[in-house]
Motif scaffolding. Structure first.
Motif, PDB file in Angstrom:
ATOM      1  N   ILE A   6       0.843  -1.197   0.000  1.00 32.35           N
ATOM      2  CA  ILE A   6       0.000   0.000   0.000  1.00 32.35           C
ATOM      3  C   ILE A   6       0.876   1.244   0.000  1.00 32.35           C
ATOM      4  N   ASN A   7       0.307   2.303  -0.521  1.00 31.04           N
ATOM      5  CA  ASN A   7       0.904   3.624  -0.430  1.00 31.04           C
ATOM      6  C   ASN A   7       0.090   4.363   0.626  1.00 31.04           C
ATOM      7  N   LYS A   8       0.561   4.320   1.874  1.00 39.56           N
ATOM      8  CA  LYS A   8      -0.186   4.901   2.984  1.00 39.56           C
ATOM      9  C   LYS A   8      -0.205   6.422   2.861  1.00 39.56           C
ATOM     10  N   PRO A   9      -1.402   6.998   2.862  1.00 37.44           N
ATOM     11  CA  PRO A   9      -1.481   8.461   2.781  1.00 37.44           C
ATOM     12  C   PRO A   9      -1.191   9.134   4.123  1.00 37.44           C
ATOM     13  N   PHE A  10      -0.822  10.404   4.030  1.00 43.17           N
ATOM     14  CA  PHE A  10      -0.641  11.248   5.210  1.00 43.17           C
ATOM     15  C   PHE A  10      -1.930  11.236   6.021  1.00 43.17           C
ATOM     16  N   GLY A  11      -1.796  11.185   7.340  1.00 40.04           N
ATOM     17  CA  GLY A  11      -2.956  11.266   8.220  1.00 40.04           C
ATOM     18  C   GLY A  11      -3.644   9.948   8.497  1.00 40.04           C
ATOM     19  N   SER A  46       3.489  10.391   8.305  1.00 45.97           N
ATOM     20  CA  SER A  46       4.383   9.900   7.257  1.00 45.97           C
ATOM     21  C   SER A  46       3.554   9.200   6.190  1.00 45.97           C
ATOM     22  N   GLU A  47       4.130   9.096   5.014  1.00 43.43           N
ATOM     23  CA  GLU A  47       3.444   8.489   3.875  1.00 43.43           C
ATOM     24  C   GLU A  47       4.313   7.369   3.318  1.00 43.43           C
ATOM     25  N   GLY A  48       3.734   6.586   2.405  1.00 42.01           N
ATOM     26  CA  GLY A  48       4.559   5.706   1.612  1.00 42.01           C
ATOM     27  C   GLY A  48       4.323   4.224   1.765  1.00 42.01           C
ATOM     28  N   LEU A  49       5.326   3.460   1.348  1.00 44.05           N
ATOM     29  CA  LEU A  49       5.244   2.015   1.186  1.00 44.05           C
ATOM     30  C   LEU A  49       5.072   1.290   2.519  1.00 44.05           C
ATOM     31  N   LEU A  50       4.063   0.441   2.532  1.00 42.90           N
ATOM     32  CA  LEU A  50       3.788  -0.408   3.683  1.00 42.90           C
ATOM     33  C   LEU A  50       3.369  -1.773   3.140  1.00 42.90           C
ATOM     34  N   ILE A  51       3.851  -2.823   3.763  1.00 42.33           N
ATOM     35  CA  ILE A  51       3.474  -4.190   3.394  1.00 42.33           C
ATOM     36  C   ILE A  51       2.503  -4.700   4.449  1.00 42.33           C
ATOM     37  N   VAL A 161       8.368  10.347   3.162  1.00 44.67           N
ATOM     38  CA  VAL A 161       7.739   9.312   2.356  1.00 44.67           C
ATOM     39  C   VAL A 161       8.661   8.099   2.336  1.00 44.67           C
ATOM     40  N   ARG A 162       8.164   6.928   2.792  1.00 46.20           N
ATOM     41  CA  ARG A 162       8.973   5.715   2.634  1.00 46.20           C
ATOM     42  C   ARG A 162       8.847   5.286   1.183  1.00 46.20           C
ATOM     43  N   TYR A 163       9.973   5.350   0.477  1.00 47.44           N
ATOM     44  CA  TYR A 163       9.979   5.011  -0.938  1.00 47.44           C
ATOM     45  C   TYR A 163      10.213   3.518  -1.159  1.00 47.44           C
ATOM     46  N   GLY A 164      11.079   2.884  -0.349  1.00 48.76           N
ATOM     47  CA  GLY A 164      11.385   1.494  -0.624  1.00 48.76           C
ATOM     48  C   GLY A 164      11.871   0.702   0.569  1.00 48.76           C
ATOM     49  N   ILE A 165      11.739  -0.612   0.422  1.00 49.86           N
ATOM     50  CA  ILE A 165      12.304  -1.591   1.352  1.00 49.86           C
ATOM     51  C   ILE A 165      13.101  -2.537   0.473  1.00 49.86           C
ATOM     52  N   ASP A 167      14.717  -3.721  -2.597  1.00 57.13           N
ATOM     53  CA  ASP A 167      14.444  -3.339  -3.990  1.00 57.13           C
ATOM     54  C   ASP A 167      12.956  -3.194  -4.283  1.00 57.13           C
ATOM     55  N   LEU A 168      12.115  -3.310  -3.275  1.00 56.14           N
ATOM     56  CA  LEU A 168      10.678  -3.104  -3.418  1.00 56.14           C
ATOM     57  C   LEU A 168      10.416  -1.617  -3.222  1.00 56.14           C
ATOM     58  N   THR A 169       9.728  -0.972  -4.179  1.00 55.77           N
ATOM     59  CA  THR A 169       9.517   0.475  -4.093  1.00 55.77           C
ATOM     60  C   THR A 169       8.059   0.833  -4.355  1.00 55.77           C
ATOM     61  N   LEU A 170       7.754   2.090  -4.170  1.00 56.83           N
ATOM     62  CA  LEU A 170       6.418   2.585  -4.487  1.00 56.83           C
ATOM     63  C   LEU A 170       6.069   2.338  -5.953  1.00 56.83           C
ATOM     64  N   ASP A 171       7.073   2.263  -6.816  1.00 58.25           N
ATOM     65  CA  ASP A 171       6.829   1.979  -8.236  1.00 58.25           C
ATOM     66  C   ASP A 171       6.175   0.614  -8.431  1.00 58.25           C
ATOM     67  N   ASP A 172       6.401  -0.319  -7.494  1.00 57.85           N
ATOM     68  CA  ASP A 172       5.800  -1.657  -7.585  1.00 57.85           C
ATOM     69  C   ASP A 172       4.284  -1.628  -7.408  1.00 57.85           C
ATOM     70  N   LEU A 173       3.746  -0.526  -6.934  1.00 57.39           N
ATOM     71  CA  LEU A 173       2.290  -0.414  -6.814  1.00 57.39           C
ATOM     72  C   LEU A 173       1.626  -0.127  -8.155  1.00 57.39           C
ATOM     73  N   ALA A 174       2.435   0.192  -9.171  1.00 57.38           N
ATOM     74  CA  ALA A 174       1.931   0.441 -10.527  1.00 57.38           C
ATOM     75  C   ALA A 174       0.789   1.470 -10.527  1.00 57.38           C
ATOM     76  N   GLY A 175       0.963   2.534  -9.739  1.00 57.71           N
ATOM     77  CA  GLY A 175      -0.018   3.611  -9.711  1.00 57.71           C
ATOM     78  C   GLY A 175      -1.236   3.357  -8.843  1.00 57.71           C
ATOM     79  N   GLN A 176      -1.302   2.201  -8.206  1.00 58.34           N
ATOM     80  CA  GLN A 176      -2.447   1.875  -7.347  1.00 58.34           C
ATOM     81  C   GLN A 176      -2.138   2.268  -5.901  1.00 58.34           C
ATOM     82  N   GLN A 177      -3.173   2.478  -5.107  1.00 55.38           N
ATOM     83  CA  GLN A 177      -2.946   2.749  -3.690  1.00 55.38           C
ATOM     84  C   GLN A 177      -2.760   1.446  -2.922  1.00 55.38           C
TER      85      GLN A 177
END
Length: 192
Positions: A6-11, A46-51, A161-165, A167-177
């Motif tokens: 997921i791309n966790k939003p602010f708040g 904070s925002e960004g990548l969460l598994i 914003v957490r961008y990656g863990i 080699d897994l990054t926000l780009d792996d979400l392919a534009g999805q939340q």
């Protein structure tokens, strides 16, 4: 086993239970199956990548400090840090956690210019003070560590914003939340 990026939003809290009626939680983002929980946390601001997963072995492996998985954060800081400031940040400045001094491990530091949409709500802007984006790569995860380290070198954080863990990054979400993936998708990216 189920695995979600997921791309966790602010708040939004990194949990399913509301502490106050007005809080937004992960349950507001998607109808996750029972038994799925976040691997680690991101602060509400904070925002960004969460598994999220129900795989307890993966959860343990990613959170166990002996494995030292790299986590990359894109951090917008107030000011224009000097080379000495960036070096002090890279060396891992001492920070205080629960009243005790912690010697941070060295971190990767790079000045970047990411293409991110504006945050909602927007960050505070001060016309006379510039801001700078940094990519910080850490191999430890203390409470609010990125914010504490940046503050220790005189660079208050405006947006994190957490961008990656690994080699897994926000780009792996392919534009999805929220995106469900397989463990075979995760293994090479997380270097498991």
């Amino acid at each position: 086993m189920r695995y979600f990026l997921i791309n966790k939003p602010f708040g939004t809290l990194s949990q399913f239970t509301r502490e106050l009626p007005e809080h937004r939680t992960l349950a507001d983002l998607y109808d996750f199956p029972a038994g799925v929980y976040p691997v680690g946390r991101l602060d509400r601001d904070s925002e960004g990548l969460l598994i999220l997963t129900d795989d307890k072995r993966l959860n343990h492996r990613l959170l166990d400090p002996t494995y030292g998985h790299a986590r990359t954060y894109w951090v917008q800081v107030e000011g224009d840090p000097s080379r000495d400031t960036l070096r002090a940040l890279a060396d891992g400045p001492p920070i205080r956690i629960k009243g005790k001094e912690h010697a941070s491990l060295p971190v990767g530091v790079e000045v970047i210019a990411p293409a991110l949409p504006p945050r909602d709500p927007p960050i505070r802007v001060r016309r006379e003070i510039p801001d700078t984006w940094l990519a910080l790569t850490l191999r430890e995860g203390k409470n609010r560590q990125v914010r504490r380290m940046c503050a220790a070198v005189g660079c208050p954080v405006l947006r994190l914003v957490r961008y990656g863990i690994e080699d897994l990054t926000l780009d792996d979400l392919a534009g999805q939340q929220v995106r469900e993936v397989s463990v075979d998708y995760l293994r090479p990216r997380l270097r498991l």
